[in-house]
Scaffold this active site. Structure first.
Site, PDB file in Angstrom:
ATOM      1  N   CYS A   1     -17.389 -20.259 -26.989  1.00 25.63           N
ATOM      2  CA  CYS A   1     -17.923 -21.623 -27.064  1.00 25.63           C
ATOM      3  C   CYS A   1     -18.288 -21.991 -28.503  1.00 25.63           C
ATOM      4  O   CYS A   1     -17.405 -22.113 -29.333  1.00 25.63           O
ATOM      5  CB  CYS A   1     -19.106 -21.776 -26.117  1.00 25.63           C
ATOM      6  SG  CYS A   1     -19.499 -23.492 -25.783  1.00 25.63           S
TER       7      CYS A   1
ATOM      8  N   HIS B   1     -17.217 -18.989 -21.222  1.00 31.46           N
ATOM      9  CA  HIS B   1     -18.278 -18.008 -21.485  1.00 31.46           C
ATOM     10  C   HIS B   1     -18.107 -16.731 -20.657  1.00 31.46           C
ATOM     11  O   HIS B   1     -18.698 -16.624 -19.580  1.00 31.46           O
ATOM     12  CB  HIS B   1     -19.637 -18.609 -21.115  1.00 31.46           C
ATOM     13  CG  HIS B   1     -20.112 -19.655 -22.059  1.00 31.46           C
ATOM     14  ND1 HIS B   1     -20.801 -19.360 -23.202  1.00 31.46           N
ATOM     15  CD2 HIS B   1     -20.012 -21.000 -22.003  1.00 31.46           C
ATOM     16  CE1 HIS B   1     -21.117 -20.479 -23.824  1.00 31.46           C
ATOM     17  NE2 HIS B   1     -20.648 -21.491 -23.131  1.00 31.46           N
TER      18      HIS B   1
ATOM     19  N   GLU C   1     -19.518 -13.915 -21.176  1.00 37.20           N
ATOM     20  CA  GLU C   1     -20.810 -13.214 -21.104  1.00 37.20           C
ATOM     21  C   GLU C   1     -21.702 -13.728 -19.981  1.00 37.20           C
ATOM     22  O   GLU C   1     -22.640 -13.050 -19.575  1.00 37.20           O
ATOM     23  CB  GLU C   1     -21.528 -13.298 -22.465  1.00 37.20           C
ATOM     24  CG  GLU C   1     -22.133 -14.638 -22.821  1.00 37.20           C
ATOM     25  CD  GLU C   1     -21.110 -15.672 -23.289  1.00 37.20           C
ATOM     26  OE1 GLU C   1     -19.930 -15.328 -23.430  1.00 37.20           O
ATOM     27  OE2 GLU C   1     -21.513 -16.834 -23.492  1.00 37.20           O
TER      28      GLU C   1
END
Lengths: 263, 75
Positions: free
Chosen positions: A97, A225, A227
């Site tokens: 991002c 994302h 994560e």
């Protein structure tokens, strides 16, 4: 073989998801550390001490000027040589991002001309909206080390949350080189795995590009994302289906596996 | 002292989604004569030393990404 893989998670005012990145690396078996940009600038910490560098998401410097521009300008003025050495040594670098936006502003992605110049931009979404939802993505792994744990052609789902994610290459030549070198490793697709327009492509990215790996395969920039979905139970449809790991999990396993084997 | 006005806009070839929204809204407000809207940012910068050339350096090093932006410096 290196036993302890040290990860620098770079932070500054406005970054977020550093905690998710920290936990993802930690639970993959690495030793992550959050490093404020100032510590690299004033020499308290050295980039060369780490094995992996991660640029988290968020809104570094409030997204003022352009997303990622302030962080990149600060790094260009003081740390570019260190950063180039880190990349050229083959160590993994990933940005998700806002991290992707910063990597593009730094010229580390796509870097087809290998001069670290500005060859692309992440422009405002064509929808003129902040797009925050889960998207379908196709993996074309090539030799991107972060994708080694995926099947080639695998369709995955990851969350997105951005307003400036439209990948725009400098010109046709840059786009051709990205495609020719297999650097467009993650693409927005529909539920059948085919390229499609909005809302499947949430920002209007050229050629549905969601993630780009450099030619050498050690620098990955991605708008979604990984994560945030390291575990199955943080996925939006976690009550359905089985499996222990979330769809973001293999990105971290891939980087760790590479670092353990290489260093 | 030198006062600079630096204007950063999207290149004509890059779709300006914010401009598109403003255009649509102006039409909804009844302004049928609006053909196009382009948006941008203006920076008013005061220098104690430097010239227009310094302003152009600001464009290159921070304020504009030449892939999508145009940057005009006026004093």
């Amino acid at each position: 073989m290196k036993k302890d893989v040290e990860v620098a998670i770079l932070t500054m005012e406005g970054t977020n998801n550093e905690e998710e990145a920290y936990q993802s690396f930690k639970h993959s078996g690495a030793s992550p550390e959050m490093i404020h940009l100032k510590k690299l600038e004033n020499g308290t910490k050295k980039l060369s001490s780490y094995d992996i560098l991660f640029f988290p998401g968020g809104f570094s410097a409030g997204d003022y000027v352009r997303a990622g521009a302030v962080m990149a300008a600060r790094m260009r003025s003081r740390l570019m040589k260190d950063l180039e050495e880190f990349v050229e040594s083959g160590k993994p670098v990933m940005g998700s991002c806002n991290g992707f936006q910063t990597l593009v502003e730094l010229g580390l992605i796509p870097n087809v001309e290998e001069k670290y110049g500005l060859e692309a931009a992440l422009a405002p979404n064509i929808s003129n909206r902040f797009e925050a939802r889960t998207v379908y993505l196709k993996i074309s792994k090539g030799h991107c080390l972060f994708l080694s744990e995926f099947e080639d052609g695998e369709i995955i789902k990851l969350p997105i949350a951005h307003s400036e994610g439209r990948f725009v290459p400098k010109d046709k030549k840059v786009l051709e080189k990205i495609v020719k070198n297999g650097m467009n490793v993650v693409s927005y697709v529909n539920q059948l795995g085919n390229p499609a327009g909005y809302p499947w492509n949430p920002n209007g990215s050229e050629s549905n590009i969601a993630g780009v790996c450099n030619r050498e395969g050690n620098v990955l920039g991605i708008m979604p994302h990984p994560e945030r979905v390291f575990y199955k139970y943080t996925e939006s449809d976690w009550t359905r289906g089985g499996g222990k790991g979330g769809m973001g999990n293999p990105f971290f396993r891939g980087a760790l596996k590479y670092s353990i084997e290489k260093y | 002292m030198v006062d600079l006005r630096i204007t950063v806009t999207l290149k004509k070839t890059v779709e300006d989604s914010e401009g598109g929204s403003v255009l649509k809204t102006l039409k909804l407000l009844g302004y049928d004569g609006v053909k196009d809207v382009r948006t941008g940012k203006v920076y008013f910068i005061t220098l104690t030393k430097g010239t227009k050339k310094t302003g152009r350096e600001f464009c290159e090093k921070l304020l504009a990404n030449p892939v999508i932006n145009e940057c005009a410096v006026d004093d």
